[in-house]
Scaffold this active site. Structure first.
Site, PDB file in Angstrom:
ATOM      1  N   LYS A  36       0.833  -1.213   0.000  1.00 56.31           N
ATOM      2  CA  LYS A  36       0.000   0.000   0.000  1.00 56.31           C
ATOM      3  C   LYS A  36       0.866   1.261   0.000  1.00 56.31           C
ATOM      4  CE  LYS A  36      -2.896   0.734   3.592  1.00 56.31           C
ATOM      5  NZ  LYS A  36      -2.697   2.051   4.229  1.00 56.31           N
ATOM      6  N   SER A  37       1.893   1.290   0.850  1.00 54.60           N
ATOM      7  CA  SER A  37       2.732   2.489   0.933  1.00 54.60           C
ATOM      8  C   SER A  37       3.420   2.758  -0.399  1.00 54.60           C
ATOM      9  CB  SER A  37       3.808   2.298   2.013  1.00 54.60           C
ATOM     10  OG  SER A  37       3.207   2.217   3.274  1.00 54.60           O
ATOM     11  N   ARG A  41       2.881   5.934  -3.241  1.00 54.65           N
ATOM     12  CA  ARG A  41       4.031   6.734  -3.673  1.00 54.65           C
ATOM     13  C   ARG A  41       4.284   6.591  -5.166  1.00 54.65           C
ATOM     14  NH1 ARG A  41       4.166   5.653   1.659  1.00 54.65           N
ATOM     15  NH2 ARG A  41       5.428   6.888   3.080  1.00 54.65           N
ATOM     16  N   GLN A 183       4.606   9.126   7.575  1.00 56.46           N
ATOM     17  CA  GLN A 183       3.714  10.038   6.851  1.00 56.46           C
ATOM     18  C   GLN A 183       4.139  11.485   7.049  1.00 56.46           C
ATOM     19  OE1 GLN A 183      -0.289   9.100   8.078  1.00 56.46           O
ATOM     20  NE2 GLN A 183      -0.263   7.110   7.032  1.00 56.46           N
ATOM     21  N   ASP A 333       1.726  -1.297  11.839  1.00 55.40           N
ATOM     22  CA  ASP A 333       0.374  -1.696  11.421  1.00 55.40           C
ATOM     23  C   ASP A 333       0.059  -3.150  11.764  1.00 55.40           C
ATOM     24  OD1 ASP A 333      -0.132   0.814  10.382  1.00 55.40           O
ATOM     25  OD2 ASP A 333       0.602   0.286   8.386  1.00 55.40           O
TER      26      ASP A 333
HETATM   27  C1  S3P Z   1       2.421   4.776   6.280  1.00 50.50           C
HETATM   28  C2  S3P Z   1       2.952   5.105   7.510  1.00 50.50           C
HETATM   29  C3  S3P Z   1       2.409   4.635   8.791  1.00 50.50           C
HETATM   30  C4  S3P Z   1       1.434   3.477   8.621  1.00 50.50           C
HETATM   31  C5  S3P Z   1       0.488   3.701   7.463  1.00 50.50           C
HETATM   32  C6  S3P Z   1       1.247   3.884   6.160  1.00 50.50           C
HETATM   33  C7  S3P Z   1       3.052   5.305   5.054  1.00 50.50           C
HETATM   34  O1  S3P Z   1       1.716   5.695   9.405  1.00 50.50           O
HETATM   35  O2  S3P Z   1       0.700   3.275   9.800  1.00 50.50           O
HETATM   36  O3  S3P Z   1      -0.393   2.596   7.318  1.00 50.50           O
HETATM   37  O4  S3P Z   1       2.764   4.786   3.952  1.00 50.50           O
HETATM   38  O5  S3P Z   1       3.851   6.239   5.167  1.00 50.50           O
HETATM   39  P1  S3P Z   1       2.471   6.764  10.372  1.00 50.50           P
HETATM   40  O6  S3P Z   1       3.404   7.519   9.559  1.00 50.50           O
HETATM   41  O7  S3P Z   1       1.357   7.618  10.922  1.00 50.50           O
HETATM   42  O8  S3P Z   1       3.121   5.916  11.429  1.00 50.50           O
END
Ligand code: S3P
EC number: 2.5.1.19
Length: 451
Positions: A36-37, A41, A183, A333
């Site tokens: 997902k991340s 991006r 994030q 997560d």
């Molecule tokens: C993510 C960062 C994490 C994670 C989220 C995805 C990202 O959040 O919990 O599911 O893709 O950068 P945080 O940056 O709030 O820890």
């Protein structure tokens, strides 16, 4: 599956409940959807490159589709092309004024990273989201982005819906992260893409580094220095991004549900193919191994600049442990499903340092404490973690009357689905719709692996 009327606070007319029943062993080979991340991006950086990027393995979950829709509203062309996705970017500095509010659905990553992008473009944008996202703190990105020159009108408490106006040119800053958050780090770095000079983020505790790896791949001038465990990341703007072909590896956060399922269901022997094992993301597999899980990494290789392997997971007797809080950012997560593994282990599992779990898609400490207690697990909820007494491998009781509440949180729903597999009478989940935000074929894969 049955439709039940939603409580009014959900804002939906209907939600879909489901009882996950005990199952036989999980076997065979499965492949979880793209990370997902990295998917978010890929779309964002593709949208800021000049030319056409091609993405294979993109996660087609609701969160990622929300990012795609927002980028389209700001001028990028994003389309499915057979099995791939293509993105025609507008170039850094080229984002257009969106004509309507950007609906971020349930996705904190879309919201915070896109706020970073808008912050250094001369446009205004309104961000809205669902009931869960509208409770989540945005002050953590509003603070640094305001220092860079953007202005914000959030809802009371610093939440969505909010309006923001970017500043072009924005002001470069040096920002030390007050919370371990990829994030927030990414929001500042993305704002730095269109900010003249060096934008610097200091990260006292390392978090997932996909932004850094991928921005370099897209041609940004970005450096990372590590000293005494602290990372200093510098990006030079305005950046020229060139288009890339990206192969998105399987999401370790999605693989984690199946790794726990195969570990706790007797007789299981499951291969999860193509799992991303970036060291800033693989904490769950390290902790499961410490608990005695039987996980082999097969065919270790690199996919799209990320370490990847196939994971063979066999059932094992798990032991409760004290989880080192320092590992938390690399499995932030995965705690909900770790709590399920802990509930099936022998002895006590103690977790701490997990305050961030209270501001995810739901308050994951209280949601999991309530859901596991309702399923017969003995536990203590502390301010920053859970202490769980394991069953020693005996099936959990399961839920009796009321379904467990998932609070619009996909990971609570999937974790409790896995708990259902290792229960006597099954676990009833109040609403499985949110699973589609990150893992649309979760139920189908579960069925395939357990039949
Ligand atoms: C993510 C960062 C994490 C994670 C989220 C995805 C990202 O959040 O919990 O599911 O893709 O950068 P945080 O940056 O709030 O820890």
């Amino acid at each position: 599956m049955c439709a039940v009327k939603a409580p009014p606070s959900y804002g939906y007319a209907f939600v879909t409940s489901h009882r996950f029943m005990p199952t036989g062993p999980l076997t065979g080979h499965i492949r979880v959807p793209g990370d997902k991340s990295i998917s978010h991006r890929s779309l964002m950086f593709g949208a800021l490159a000049v030319g056409r990027s091609r993405i294979s393995g993109l996660l087609e979950g609701e969160d990622v589709l929300a990012t795609a829709a927002a980028l389209r509203a700001m001028g990028a062309r994003i389309e499915r092309d057979g099995e791939d996705w293509v993105v025609d970017g507008v170039g850094v500095g080229g984002l257009l004024q969106p004509e309507t509010a950007l609906d971020m659905g349930n996705s904190g990553t879309s919201t915070r990273l896109l706020m970073g992008l808008v912050a250094s473009h001369g446009i205004t944008a309104a961000f809205t989201g669902d009931a869960s996202l509208s409770k989540r703190p945005m002050g953590r990105v509003i603070d640094p982005l305001s220092t860079m020159g953007a202005s914000f009108t959030p809802s009371p408490g610093g939440t969505l819906p909010l309006m923001m106006e970017g500043m072009q040119p924005a002001v470069p800053i040096e920002y030390r992260l007050p919370v371990a958050s990829a994030q927030v780090k990414s929001a500042v770095l993305l704002a730095g893409l269109n900010t003249p000079g060096f934008t610097t983020v200091i990260e006292p505790i390392p978090t997932r580094d996909h932004t850094e790896r991928m921005l370099r791949g897209f041609g940004a001038e970005l450096t990372v220095e590590e000293k005494d465990g602290e990372r200093t990341i510098r990006i030079h703007g305005p950046a020229d991004l060139h288009p890339c072909d990206i192969e998105v590896p399987g999401d370790p956060s999605s693989a984690a549900f199946f790794a726990v399922a195969a570990s706790i269901v007797p007789g299981s022997d499951l291969v999860i193919e193509n799992v991303g094992l970036n060291p800033t993301r693989d904490g769950i597999f390290r902790v499961l191994a410490q608990m005695g899980a039987n996980i082999d990494k097969l065919d270790e290789r690199e996919v799209g600049g990320e370490p990847v392997a196939d994971l063979r997971v066999r059932h094992a007797a798990l032991q409760g442990i004290e989880v080192d809080p320092e590992i938390a950012p690399s499995m932030i997560d995965e705690f909900p499903v770790l709590f399920v593994a802990a509930a099936m282990a022998s002895g006590t599992t103690v977790t701490s340092g997990l305050d961030e779990l209270r501001v995810k898609e739901s308050d994951r400490l209280s949601a999991m404490a309530a859901a596991l207690s309702a399923s017969g697990v003995t536990l203590e909820e502390r301010e920053d973690g859970l202490v769980i007494e394991g069953s020693g491998g005996d099936p959990l009781r399961g839920t009796a009357n009321a379904p467990v509440k998932t609070h619009l949180d996909h990971r609570i729903a999937m974790s409790m689905a896995i708990a259902g597999l290792a229960s006597q009478g099954g676990v009833e989940i109040d609403d499985i719709e949110p699973i589609a935000t990150s893992f649309p074929n979760f139920a189908a894969l579960l069925e395939a692996a357990s039949s």
